[in-house]
Design a protein around this motif. Structure first.
Motif, PDB file in Angstrom:
ATOM      1  N   HIS A 175      89.005  19.952 131.276  1.00 15.41           N
ATOM      2  CA  HIS A 175      88.830  20.537 129.950  1.00 15.41           C
ATOM      3  C   HIS A 175      89.958  20.193 128.984  1.00 15.41           C
ATOM      4  O   HIS A 175      89.717  19.992 127.809  1.00 15.41           O
ATOM      5  CB  HIS A 175      88.663  22.060 130.057  1.00 15.41           C
ATOM      6  CG  HIS A 175      87.273  22.449 130.455  1.00 15.41           C
ATOM      7  ND1 HIS A 175      86.867  23.747 130.568  1.00 15.41           N
ATOM      8  CD2 HIS A 175      86.207  21.690 130.760  1.00 15.41           C
ATOM      9  CE1 HIS A 175      85.590  23.770 130.923  1.00 15.41           C
ATOM     10  NE2 HIS A 175      85.180  22.534 131.056  1.00 15.41           N
ATOM     11  N   VAL A 183      88.987  16.997 127.596  1.00 18.88           N
ATOM     12  CA  VAL A 183      87.885  17.063 126.628  1.00 18.88           C
ATOM     13  C   VAL A 183      88.482  17.221 125.231  1.00 18.88           C
ATOM     14  O   VAL A 183      88.067  16.577 124.274  1.00 18.88           O
ATOM     15  CB  VAL A 183      86.939  18.259 126.931  1.00 18.88           C
ATOM     16  CG1 VAL A 183      85.914  18.416 125.807  1.00 18.88           C
ATOM     17  CG2 VAL A 183      86.234  18.081 128.265  1.00 18.88           C
ATOM     18  N   ILE A 184      89.501  18.055 125.123  1.00 18.32           N
ATOM     19  CA  ILE A 184      90.132  18.301 123.821  1.00 18.32           C
ATOM     20  C   ILE A 184      91.042  17.132 123.403  1.00 18.32           C
ATOM     21  O   ILE A 184      90.913  16.587 122.314  1.00 18.32           O
ATOM     22  CB  ILE A 184      90.990  19.597 123.867  1.00 18.32           C
ATOM     23  CG1 ILE A 184      90.144  20.820 124.236  1.00 18.32           C
ATOM     24  CG2 ILE A 184      91.741  19.796 122.536  1.00 18.32           C
ATOM     25  CD1 ILE A 184      89.220  21.333 123.178  1.00 18.32           C
ATOM     26  N   THR A 189      93.725  23.158 126.144  1.00 22.79           N
ATOM     27  CA  THR A 189      92.337  23.628 126.179  1.00 22.79           C
ATOM     28  C   THR A 189      92.126  24.884 125.372  1.00 22.79           C
ATOM     29  O   THR A 189      91.047  25.094 124.834  1.00 22.79           O
ATOM     30  CB  THR A 189      91.943  24.003 127.620  1.00 22.79           C
ATOM     31  OG1 THR A 189      93.025  23.713 128.473  1.00 22.79           O
ATOM     32  CG2 THR A 189      90.710  23.323 128.019  1.00 22.79           C
ATOM     33  N   GLY A 202      81.961  14.321 129.743  1.00 21.62           N
ATOM     34  CA  GLY A 202      82.722  15.285 128.966  1.00 21.62           C
ATOM     35  C   GLY A 202      83.908  14.703 128.210  1.00 21.62           C
ATOM     36  O   GLY A 202      84.314  15.245 127.196  1.00 21.62           O
TER      37      GLY A 202
END
Ligand code: SF4
Lengths: 78, 377
Positions: free
Chosen positions: B206, B209-210, B154, B262
């Motif tokens: 998160h 998400v990346i 992240t 997301g």
């Protein structure tokens, strides 16, 4: 370390490649250096340590909210 | 009311924290768990999820047969003492300004925390965004700025973005001490151990998400274990548990994404390219309490070794054991709970942490201490 709350884009600074966002009333700036997709004012983005990392996918967000509303509607019928 | 109009804060937040929805999902879980006659132990990998579970008391709402195991996904908790010592030593070097993210402040190393170093006169700055380091470097041209980089996938691209900007602006005075670790390798370590008691994973928000959800597929394939990528709100975590229970009811073990607003399968390609440009996998990283895990961290690519603080400062490379009583290692592997530690709440508190799991809000011990929850036996 992770800030979960989505933030709304209120200003775009093309020169600095950054945006100003509103996170529930608080304004802060965020870098666009890592965001693959273009943003417009009014979009919601996910932030992480000062960077926008993703535009909130509006379609799936609304789908999920509709699904939860159906769950709640069930409750009211019972 | 037709909520189909436009996204808004209240839609994106209130619904995901709505106690009625949480209750309704709990009922659905009760229904699908009825036919399953075994315990389901779910490891939430990310410390952010541990925090949410503790804060909202989610384990209390769930059936007795569901247990949360708190995973290694707290970047501060897994930082070995010797690397905190590196930060401490560098911060006290002449003409150095050490920059890091706020979470690092109170983690105890063997000489003390960065807080203690600051009391000794070290110039240590905590920034909200890694890019703030650029201003510090420009305002202090005669100082060496050391960016102490922490975090999972992240925050790795953010460090890369900082390097990119530094190079573009020809700033010579920023160096890097890289402690960027990766998520799938420790997951594989905890699930592959012979006495592993993990039945399913809730994967981080998160990070995914990346990286995209694709990084978990090999673990699902190899260990036939359900993995659901979850969002951060309590409703997200409950829904992820429901999806896992449903997989058990259907006899499936699949990778699913709950956090669709997301996370995609592929993730943020631009961020992944930034990681690749500046970093490569290191041979191993010593995870606090867990030990050496091969290929579980990043180092700077050799083209950028002139930016590598570890090569420039004289730093010891010894491994330092944790306090004898501290069980963080077992806790990070899901084999113990904070209550099992004799020091918990007595000699170890958030104000005076003995081990790393008590330091960060995302650590299991701190979450237990703060919310006094998880009292289901
Ligand atoms: S309570 Fe403190 S000493 Fe015990 S395991 Fe947690 S961090 Fe370590």
């Amino acid at each position: 370390m992770c800030l979960a709350i989505p933030s709304k884009v209120i200003e775009i600074d093309h020169e600095m490649n950054s945006i100003t966002v509103d996170t529930m009333g608080a304004a802060r700036s965020a870098s666009l250096d890592l965001l693959p997709e273009p943003v417009e004012i009014g979009d919601y983005v996910i932030l992480h340590v000062g960077f926008a990392i993703r535009k909130v996918d509006e379609k799936s967000a609304i789908e999920v909210i509709d699904y939860y509303n159906e769950i709640l509607a069930d409750e009211q019928e019972e | 009311m037709n909520k189909k109009s436009k996204l808004s804060f209240s839609l994106l937040l209130d619904d995901y924290r709505d106690s009625h929805i949480i209750k309704k999902i709990a009922e659905r879980i009760d229904q699908s768990i009825a036919g399953i006659d075994r315990k389901i132990r779910i490891m939430e990998v990310c410390g952010g999820h541990t925090h949410i579970i503790a804060k909202y008391g989610l384990e209390q709402i769930l059936p007795e047969t569901i247990e949360f195991i708190h995973g290694p996904g707290c970047p501060v908790c897994i930082m070995p003492k010797e690397r905190i010592d590196h930060a401490y030593i560098m911060s006290l070097e002449k003409d150095v300004i050490l920059v890091s993210l706020g979470d690092m402040m109170r983690v105890p190393g063997s000489y003390g925390s960065l807080f203690d170093a600051r009391a000794k006169g070290a110039d240590i700055r905590f920034v909200y965004s890694p890019l703030d380091t650029l201003d510090i470097a420009k305002e202090n041209p005669d100082k060496r700025i050391v960016f102490f980089a922490i975090g999972f996938e992240t925050t790795t691209p953010m460090t890369a973005a900082l390097i990119e900007r530094q190079i573009k602006e020809s700033l010579k005075n920023i160096l890097y001490h890289i402690n960027h670790v990766t998520v799938p390798e420790p997951m594989e370590v905890v699930v592959s151990e012979d006495d592993s008691n993990i039945d399913a994973f809730i994967a981080p928000s998160h990070v995914s998400v990346i990286t995209g959800a694709k990084i978990y597929q090999p673990i699902v394939n190899k260990y036939k274990i359900p993995i659901v990528v979850s969002g951060f709100e309590p409703v997200d975590v409950m829904e992820s548990v429901r999806m896992i229970v449903q997989q058990f009811a259907d006899n499936r073990a699949e990778l699913e994404i709950e956090y669709k607003r997301g996370v995609t399968t592929e993730g943020n390609i631009k961020a992944q390219k930034m990681i690749d440009k500046y970093f490569e996998k290191d041979d191993f990283f010593r995870w606090r309490g867990v030990g050496d895990i091969p290929q579980s961290s990043y180092r700077l690519r050799s083209e950028y070794s002139y930016l590598n603080a570890e090569l420039i400062f004289d730093l010891p490379d010894n491994s330092i054991d944790d306090h004898k009583l501290c069980m963080c290692g077992d806790i990070l592997k899901g084999k113990a709970k904070p209550f099992d530690c004799k020091a918990f709440g007595k000699t170890c508190t958030p104000g005076k942490p003995l081990g790393a799991c008590m330091v960060s809000d995302e650590g299991s011990c701190a979450a237990y201490y703060r919310y006094g929850r998880f009292n289901k036996i």
